[in-house]
Design an enzyme around this catalytic site. Structure first.
Site, mmCIF file in Angstrom:
data_model
loop_
_atom_site.group_PDB
_atom_site.id
_atom_site.type_symbol
_atom_site.label_atom_id
_atom_site.label_comp_id
_atom_site.label_asym_id
_atom_site.label_seq_id
_atom_site.Cartn_x
_atom_site.Cartn_y
_atom_site.Cartn_z
ATOM 1 N N HIS A 1 0.865 -1.181 0.000
ATOM 2 C CA HIS A 1 0.000 0.000 0.000
ATOM 3 C C HIS A 1 0.899 1.227 0.000
ATOM 4 O O HIS A 1 1.731 1.396 0.887
ATOM 5 C CB HIS A 1 -0.923 0.028 1.223
ATOM 6 C CG HIS A 1 -1.878 1.187 1.205
ATOM 7 N ND1 HIS A 1 -3.120 1.119 0.609
ATOM 8 C CD2 HIS A 1 -1.755 2.451 1.689
ATOM 9 C CE1 HIS A 1 -3.728 2.284 0.734
ATOM 10 N NE2 HIS A 1 -2.924 3.112 1.374
ATOM 11 N N CYS A 2 0.740 2.071 -1.011
ATOM 12 C CA CYS A 2 1.618 3.239 -1.169
ATOM 13 C C CYS A 2 0.896 4.515 -0.755
ATOM 14 O O CYS A 2 -0.083 4.905 -1.384
ATOM 15 C CB CYS A 2 2.068 3.352 -2.621
ATOM 16 S SG CYS A 2 3.181 4.751 -2.909
ATOM 17 N N PRO A 3 1.366 5.189 0.306
ATOM 18 C CA PRO A 3 0.708 6.426 0.730
ATOM 19 C C PRO A 3 0.867 7.564 -0.282
ATOM 20 O O PRO A 3 0.050 8.484 -0.306
ATOM 21 C CB PRO A 3 1.418 6.764 2.050
ATOM 22 C CG PRO A 3 2.740 6.073 1.965
ATOM 23 C CD PRO A 3 2.496 4.827 1.178
ATOM 24 N N ASN B 1 -1.969 6.935 -2.444
ATOM 25 C CA ASN B 1 -3.186 6.659 -1.675
ATOM 26 C C ASN B 1 -3.963 5.505 -2.295
ATOM 27 O O ASN B 1 -5.185 5.571 -2.496
ATOM 28 C CB ASN B 1 -4.077 7.904 -1.595
ATOM 29 C CG ASN B 1 -5.223 7.726 -0.603
ATOM 30 O OD1 ASN B 1 -5.109 6.976 0.367
ATOM 31 N ND2 ASN B 1 -6.342 8.400 -0.857
ATOM 32 N N ASN B 2 -3.239 4.453 -2.602
ATOM 33 C CA ASN B 2 -3.871 3.305 -3.240
ATOM 34 C C ASN B 2 -3.017 2.070 -2.994
ATOM 35 O O ASN B 2 -1.831 2.180 -2.665
ATOM 36 C CB ASN B 2 -4.008 3.535 -4.744
ATOM 37 C CG ASN B 2 -5.040 2.628 -5.387
ATOM 38 O OD1 ASN B 2 -5.708 1.852 -4.707
ATOM 39 N ND2 ASN B 2 -5.169 2.720 -6.706
#
Length: 319
Positions: free
Chosen positions: A152-154, A157-158
């Site tokens: 999950h990549c901040p 945001n996905n």
């Protein structure tokens, strides 16, 4: 219920802060490069035109791939991986893990599954109430099971997984090209401003800061991009790099590796003309994957793979 709902809304809103930050930096870099550098600082018309053409090509590809990474919805397990209603009710009423696993084994016999938990049990998500396909994991941030989940990549945001992993790789590649191009073309004017060879105007701040920002992002993106290229070459996700998938024969970190060319095709597709474009061309459906030691077309082997060992006691795992 109301406070919980408000809290979730606040969390979702705050999750967009990193994306907004990146968007603001990109917008400022566009203004600083196009207006402050090309229009107000560079004296040569020919140099301006060449710089602006290549800048806009890299900018469009960068923004396009970033958009695709952010707004492509993560792929989820299909309905065939959900327990039938009757089996689901039995599973929820059953208190013993061994009996729950027996229910899962019966339901999984018709599914194309080749991986298990570390304890050898069927991978089941109690939160989503689905049997997890191979390489699928539950994302606590997105609150869903994601096919071939990488992480999950901040910054987008996905969840990065099967549906947008190619876009994520291209996003890293084009952001690196974007930053390298800016740093390389700004360098000579950075030196001239630094040594006071050019007039001390308001463009000086933008040019100096533009070089520092581009160089800083180059260093950080290069390491991440190199790592993910290595993962693509090995046909591993970030999760699998830290925790090898478990097959019937045991854990195997190279279990899904088919050779460098086939591994690349798994992510980028068969047609090389589309490799550099942020359009979906990845192979498969995200539910099944060819494995190094398993032939997915061999139905008999699949049935054998999903038979629990006699006398084996299973435990529930959330992997």
């Amino acid at each position: 219920m109301a406070p919980t709902h408000v809290l979730r809304c606040c969390q979702r809103g705050l999750a967009w802060i990193p994306v907004i930050f990146i968007a603001l930096v990109v917008c400022w870099s566009y203004y600083a490069y196009v207006v402050e550098l090309c229009v107000l600082t560079i004296p040569s018309i020919g140099e301006k035109i060449v710089y602006l053409i290549f800048f806009h090509i890299s900018f469009i590809l960068f923004v396009w791939s970033y958009w695709q990474t952010i707004f492509t919805r993560p792929a989820n397990p299909s309905k065939e991986f959900c327990l039938p209603k009757a089996e689901k009710e039995r599973y929820e009423k059953e208190g013993r893990p061994e009996s729950q696993q027996e229910i899962l084994w019966r339901a999984a016999t018709s599914l194309p599954l080749y991986t298990r938990t570390g304890a050898g049990a069927i991978r089941y998500c109690d939160r989503c109430q689905v049997i997890k396909p191979d390489r699928c994991h539950h994302c606590s941030a997105c609150d869903m099971c994601v096919l071939k989940m990488d992480h999950h990549c901040p910054w987008v945001n996905n969840c990065v997984g099967f549906s947008n992993y190619k876009f994520f790789i291209l996003f890293l590649a084009y952001s690196l090209v974007y930053c390298l191009f800016i740093a390389a073309t700004v360098l000579q004017y950075f030196i001239k401003f630094w040594t006071n060879e050019l007039p001390d105007t308001h463009a000086k701040f933008h040019v100096l800061f533009l070089f520092f920002v581009a160089a800083m992002f180059c260093i950080s993106i290069l390491s991440l991009f190199s790592y993910h290229l290595w993962l693509v070459g090995k046909n591993r996700s970030t999760i699998e790099a830290f925790r090898a998938p478990v097959f019937r024969s045991g854990s195997d970190k190279n279990g899904f590796s088919l050779g460098y060319r086939k591994n690349m095709a798994q992510v980028f597709g068969d047609q090389k003309k589309y490799w550099l474009l942020p359009v979906f061309t990845s192979q498969g459906d995200g539910l099944t994957f060819p494995a190094r030691l398993v032939n997915p077309a061999d139905v008999e082997q699949a049935a054998v793979t999903l038979q629990p060992e006699p006398g084996k006691r299973w435990s529930i795992s959330a992997s």
